[in-house]
Design a protein around this motif. Structure first.
Motif, mmCIF file in Angstrom:
data_model
loop_
_atom_site.group_PDB
_atom_site.id
_atom_site.type_symbol
_atom_site.label_atom_id
_atom_site.label_comp_id
_atom_site.label_asym_id
_atom_site.label_seq_id
_atom_site.Cartn_x
_atom_site.Cartn_y
_atom_site.Cartn_z
ATOM 1 N N VAL A 1 0.800 -1.326 -0.013
ATOM 2 C CA VAL A 1 -0.319 -0.077 0.233
ATOM 3 C C VAL A 1 1.071 1.355 -0.508
ATOM 4 O O VAL A 1 0.502 2.009 -0.655
ATOM 5 N N ASN A 2 1.759 1.088 0.588
ATOM 6 C CA ASN A 2 2.860 2.224 1.051
ATOM 7 C C ASN A 2 3.553 3.055 -0.523
ATOM 8 O O ASN A 2 3.306 4.189 -1.056
ATOM 9 N N HIS A 3 3.328 1.997 -1.779
ATOM 10 C CA HIS A 3 3.605 2.466 -3.553
ATOM 11 C C HIS A 3 2.756 3.554 -3.808
ATOM 12 O O HIS A 3 2.910 4.338 -5.013
ATOM 13 N N TYR A 4 0.732 3.778 -3.304
ATOM 14 C CA TYR A 4 0.239 4.465 -3.202
ATOM 15 C C TYR A 4 -0.127 5.723 -2.751
ATOM 16 O O TYR A 4 -0.321 6.857 -2.790
ATOM 17 N N PHE A 5 0.308 5.600 -0.698
ATOM 18 C CA PHE A 5 -0.279 5.950 0.002
ATOM 19 C C PHE A 5 0.525 6.934 0.971
ATOM 20 O O PHE A 5 0.338 7.947 1.693
ATOM 21 N N ASP A 6 2.286 6.459 0.130
ATOM 22 C CA ASP A 6 3.096 6.980 1.573
ATOM 23 C C ASP A 6 3.311 8.020 0.270
ATOM 24 O O ASP A 6 2.495 9.218 -0.627
ATOM 25 N N ALA A 7 3.474 9.293 0.966
ATOM 26 C CA ALA A 7 4.063 10.729 1.373
ATOM 27 C C ALA A 7 4.832 10.902 -0.144
ATOM 28 O O ALA A 7 4.427 11.477 -0.781
ATOM 29 N N SER A 8 5.922 9.882 -0.423
ATOM 30 C CA SER A 8 6.593 10.207 -1.650
ATOM 31 C C SER A 8 5.767 8.501 -2.911
ATOM 32 O O SER A 8 6.761 8.131 -3.725
ATOM 33 N N ALA A 9 4.233 8.831 -3.015
ATOM 34 C CA ALA A 9 4.221 7.115 -3.415
ATOM 35 C C ALA A 9 4.354 6.962 -5.022
ATOM 36 O O ALA A 9 4.222 8.163 -5.420
ATOM 37 N N LEU A 10 5.133 6.429 -5.442
ATOM 38 C CA LEU A 10 5.637 6.182 -6.949
ATOM 39 C C LEU A 10 4.608 5.968 -7.683
ATOM 40 O O LEU A 10 4.495 6.885 -8.576
ATOM 41 N N LEU A 11 3.182 4.911 -7.063
ATOM 42 C CA LEU A 11 1.957 5.304 -8.327
ATOM 43 C C LEU A 11 1.468 6.547 -8.132
ATOM 44 O O LEU A 11 0.571 6.947 -9.659
ATOM 45 N N HIS A 12 1.125 6.617 -7.334
ATOM 46 C CA HIS A 12 0.834 8.340 -7.400
ATOM 47 C C HIS A 12 1.066 9.493 -7.718
ATOM 48 O O HIS A 12 0.348 10.027 -8.498
ATOM 49 N N GLY A 13 2.782 9.911 -7.729
ATOM 50 C CA GLY A 13 3.061 10.544 -8.624
ATOM 51 C C GLY A 13 2.703 10.199 -9.930
ATOM 52 O O GLY A 13 2.668 11.277 -10.332
ATOM 53 N N LEU A 14 3.310 9.119 -10.508
ATOM 54 C CA LEU A 14 3.477 8.259 -11.786
ATOM 55 C C LEU A 14 1.711 9.295 -12.286
ATOM 56 O O LEU A 14 1.442 9.371 -13.788
ATOM 57 N N ALA A 15 0.163 8.425 -11.125
ATOM 58 C CA ALA A 15 -0.868 9.083 -11.667
ATOM 59 C C ALA A 15 -1.107 10.407 -11.834
ATOM 60 O O ALA A 15 -1.711 10.587 -13.053
ATOM 61 N N GLN A 16 -0.604 11.615 -11.146
ATOM 62 C CA GLN A 16 -0.710 12.589 -11.313
ATOM 63 C C GLN A 16 -0.316 13.091 -13.122
ATOM 64 O O GLN A 16 -0.480 14.265 -13.642
ATOM 65 N N ALA A 17 1.705 12.334 -12.790
ATOM 66 C CA ALA A 17 2.034 13.424 -13.695
ATOM 67 C C ALA A 17 1.770 12.806 -14.778
ATOM 68 O O ALA A 17 1.847 13.734 -16.207
ATOM 69 N N ASN A 18 0.569 11.789 -15.642
ATOM 70 C CA ASN A 18 0.843 11.019 -16.695
ATOM 71 C C ASN A 18 -1.022 11.253 -16.772
ATOM 72 O O ASN A 18 -1.705 11.086 -17.906
ATOM 73 N N GLY A 19 -1.851 11.722 -15.503
ATOM 74 C CA GLY A 19 -2.947 12.072 -15.761
ATOM 75 C C GLY A 19 -4.162 10.440 -16.129
ATOM 76 O O GLY A 19 -4.968 10.890 -16.386
ATOM 77 N N TRP A 20 -3.413 9.755 -15.840
ATOM 78 C CA TRP A 20 -3.992 8.667 -15.292
ATOM 79 C C TRP A 20 -5.525 8.318 -14.684
ATOM 80 O O TRP A 20 -5.672 8.899 -13.770
#
Length: 769
Positions: free
Chosen positions: A352-371
């Motif tokens: 879960v940390n890959h999306y919910f952590d403060a510097s989460a990878l998947l959240h950052g990619l979703a934001q940057a790429n408009g997924w």
């Protein structure tokens, strides 16, 4: 720039990341500014410009069907200057050349898009580097004509086009296959279709679903299958299956393999599946630093990445072992290859940390790429506590004191200032003599100690500069203290009613300063809002208001409770109301507990689990059982068991065997394990699972009472009984199972406790409310 039918869309940053990175991977200890500092830095640069300055300019262009878009940081029409603003810490000359080249590529692409959109013939390009600490700007400029910028833009697009065309073809094939996806079993289990239909509706309507469904109905495949089916129709770009523990990842990968065929077989779907693992588990050379001078897998990483990336996506199925194999074939780091492939995978399975952590990878990619991202969160009842940990930090006075005593000369002064502030803080909060009598002295502070935080921030700057100037330094304590200080300082920036600051004194020079999150909702709410749809599922998500309030799910979220396919005749539930497991009754409880264990075992020999509130309680009962019933076979969970030791513990639960396994409630064997049939025929639970009655939990209770009016239930009763129900859920795993559950504590008879237990349980010898 050409106008043609779009075949693929890519953000400017993603385009440049793909085409303009070269050379070594370099992750030396030069932490970048936090997101908040970055935003503040951009705002400061804007304020320094005149009124005609334009910021956050949306730009877009198309080349041979490739649509490139993004937001340029700023344009000064008076100077005809396009700016790309980057915040940094420390000496700018230490920035790697390949990082600077990436920044130039980004501003050049933005320049090409701006010239094309506004008919500008030439342009001044500027990289504006703002030092967060000194607020000093370094301006690097370059003159370029529109023709030069267009040529550069088209060159980057040409480099990306083959990949874009491949991605477009893959997406079409993926969506066509998912549209025809069939359920992997002959029939749905009871309750499974109901859950699957609700999951599909959540994906179709872009909503959040909280689904409570009993253990054993196949929740993993019942959430994956409908979400995959919804992806083509709803235009969902990525699916993230998030778990709390490694067994959850394994189960998700097994279900995906069944849905798409065997990973190595010919019938596999055109679906890219990636398992994300922690850096510590993926690293090949854990004793080496992440840069080309130290690690052979970091040297030339970006030069070898294109070939590795191509081979990886062709393989498609990338669990931990397959990813490592591809990476080592190309001589690059498996962990950072996985980070890159998260951009190009259809399904990511990870913690879960890959999306919910403060510097989460998947959240950052979703934001940057408009997924359009679909989230599936397994065992979601654990997310409250996990998220609290993600947004909490702690500093140890003794560790920083030891660092100060042996510090290099440039660090002595800032560390000395920090230690003086620490001593002053301890004096203000009751004196250094507190906590010397064997029991820590604990106090919740009224707010953040500002002078201490200021000294801490100066230490982070000094440590960052020193480690950047001495990349080969051998003392890992410098790096560890830096990361701890940065984590604390960054959380301090968002300090509010959702958190508290506390001081624990264990004796002279041995204090701990904590910044602890109490209500993760304030941090998680933006993450749920970012996702297209979210499904949080577990066997224990009731009461729903507890999870709604503490997790921050959207107001439009839907609640579903799937009826249990099990019936009361399958599970005999007994409450031993004459036993109290309260701390002051522990000694008196030992004989009644072992009598109950032995009596049940004599009545029905077989395999059982017995759960206790702590290792100390477990060991006391085990010792008493061995003394009074030495013939009864038993084995115990121990502190810090390795994965192999945990496997050995579970291996004793085999058909035909007999005995009792002792475990701690809420530990590795309290959930997420599957022991069907004769492998487990009963469980004893000698605790309500309540968190310890201590000053921290009392402070948590007071805060939750103030905010939600449910302090005792939210801090103690609900978290404890979730653990009880999870542990009890190990007994009945299928409609064919039967077993016994013995709840040993008189408080299980209380109405406020009974109403939180599953409705289908039959309480033998007692009336249900």
């Amino acid at each position: 720039m050409s106008a043609s039918t779009p075949i693929y869309r890519v953000a400017v940053r993603a385009l440049c990341d793909f085409t303009a990175r070269e050379g070594d991977l370099d992750h030396r200890f030069t932490p970048s500014p936090s997101a908040r500092e970055g935003m503040a830095g951009h705002a400061l640069v804007r304020r320094r410009r005149d009124d005609t300055y334009e910021s956050e300019i949306a730009l877009s262009g198309c080349y041979r069907g490739l649509v490139v878009s993004g937001r340029a940081d700023g344009y000064d029409p008076a100077r005809n200057r396009l700016e790309e603003v980057k915040t940094h810490r420390g000496d700018l000359s230490r920035m790697a050349a390949n990082q600077r080249a990436l920044h130039w590529a980004q501003v050049k692409v933005y320049g090409a898009l701006l010239c094309a959109e506004r008919g500008i013939e030439s342009l001044t390009l500027a990289l504006v580097y703002l030092d967060i600490a000194s607020e000093r700007e370094t301006l690097l400029t370059e003159e370029a004509s529109a023709a030069e910028l267009t040529a550069f833009f088209e060159e980057q697009c040409e480099r990306f086009l083959a990949w874009a065309e491949q991605e477009s073809i893959h997406r079409q094939a993926r969506d066509a296959a998912l549209a025809g996806l069939a359920f992997p079993h002959d029939a749905f289990r009871p309750g499974q279709r109901e859950l699957a239909e609700s999951v599909y509706k959540a994906a179709a309507t872009g909503r959040c679903l909280l689904a409570q469904a009993p253990t054993g109905i196949g929740k993993t495949v019942a959430t994956l299958f409908p979400t995959l089916k919804a992806m083509p129709r709803q235009g969902i770009d990525r699916l993230a299956f998030l778990t709390m523990k490694t067994p959850g990842r394994r189960l998700a990968l097994a279900s995906l393999a069944r849905l798409g065929g065997d990973p190595g077989g010919r019938q596999r779907l055109p679906l890219r599946v990636l398992e994300l693992t922690a850096r510590s588990k993926a690293c090949v050379y854990p004793d080496r630093a992440c840069h080309g001078d130290a690690c052979p897998l970091a040297a030339g990483f970006y030069d070898r990445l294109p070939a590795a990336r191509r081979d990886a996506v062709e393989r498609g199925w990338l669990d931990r072992e397959a990813l490592r194999e591809v990476a080592l074939e190309h001589g690059i780091c498996p962990y950072y290859l996985g980070q890159e492939l998260a951009r190009w995978s259809d399904v990511c399975v990870g913690d879960v940390n890959h999306y919910f952590d403060a510097s989460a990878l998947l959240h950052g990619l979703a934001q940057a790429n408009g997924w359009r991202l679909a989230l599936l969160v397994d065992e979601a009842h654990n997310l409250v506590e996990r998220a609290r940990g993600m947004y909490s930090a702690e500093l140890d006075q003794r560790a920083f004191g030891q660092l100060h005593r042996g510090a290099p000369a440039p660090l002595v002064q800032p560390l000395g200032r920090l230690m003086r502030q620490w001593q002053a803080l301890v004096r203000e909060q009751g004196g250094a003599e507190d906590g010397q009598a064997g029991r820590p002295a604990y106090r919740v502070l009224e707010g953040l100690p500002e002078r201490f935080v200021g000294a801490l921030q100066r230490v982070t700057v000094a440590l960052t500069d020193y480690l950047a100037e001495h990349p080969g330094v051998g003392d890992p304590a410098l790096q560890e203290r830096l990361f701890e200080a940065l984590a604390f300082a960054r959380l301090g920036e968002s300090f509010g009613e959702h958190s508290l600051c506390d001081l624990t004194r264990h004796g002279r020079g041995r204090a701990t300063l904590g910044l602890r999150n109490l209500v993760p909702a304030d941090f998680l709410a933006p993450r749920f809002a970012q996702a297209h749809s979210s499904v949080l599922f577990s066997a224990t998500l009731a009461p729903v208001d507890y999870h709604r309030n503490l997790l921050g799910v959207p107001d439009r979220s839907v609640w579903q409770s799937v009826a249990s396919p099990f019936h009361a005749d399958q599970l005999e539930v007994r409450i031993q109301g004459a036993i109290s497991t309260r701390l002051h009754d522990r000694e008196a409880s030992l004989d009644p507990i072992v009598d109950e264990l032995a009596g049940q075992f004599r009545r029905r020999p077989g395999l059982y689990l017995a759960f206790f509130s702590s290792f100390a309680y477990l060991q006391a009962v085990e010792t008493r059982l061995a003394r009074r019933y030495s013939e009864l076979p038993h084995w115990s969970q121990t502190r810090g068991m390795s994965e192999a030791e945990r496997d050995g513990f579970l291996a004793r639960f085999r058909p035909g065997a007999q005995g009792i396994g002792f475990a701690v409630l809420g530990g590795a064997f309290g959930e997420g394990i599957d022991l069907p049939g004769e492998r487990l025929i009963g469980a004893f639970i000698a605790t309500l699972g309540l968190p310890p009655f201590d000053p921290f939990n009392e402070a948590l209770k007071a805060r939750l009472q103030s905010r939600f009016g449910c302090g005792d239930a939210y801090a103690y009763r609900i978290p404890g009984l979730i653990k009880v129900i999870q542990a009890a859920g190990r007994v009945i795993r299928s409609p064919q199972d039967s077993g016994t559950l013995v709840l040993m504590d008189d408080r299980f008879q209380q109405p406020e406790v009974r109403k939180l237990l599953p409705e289908w349980w039959r309480m033998a010898g007692s009336a249900l409310p």
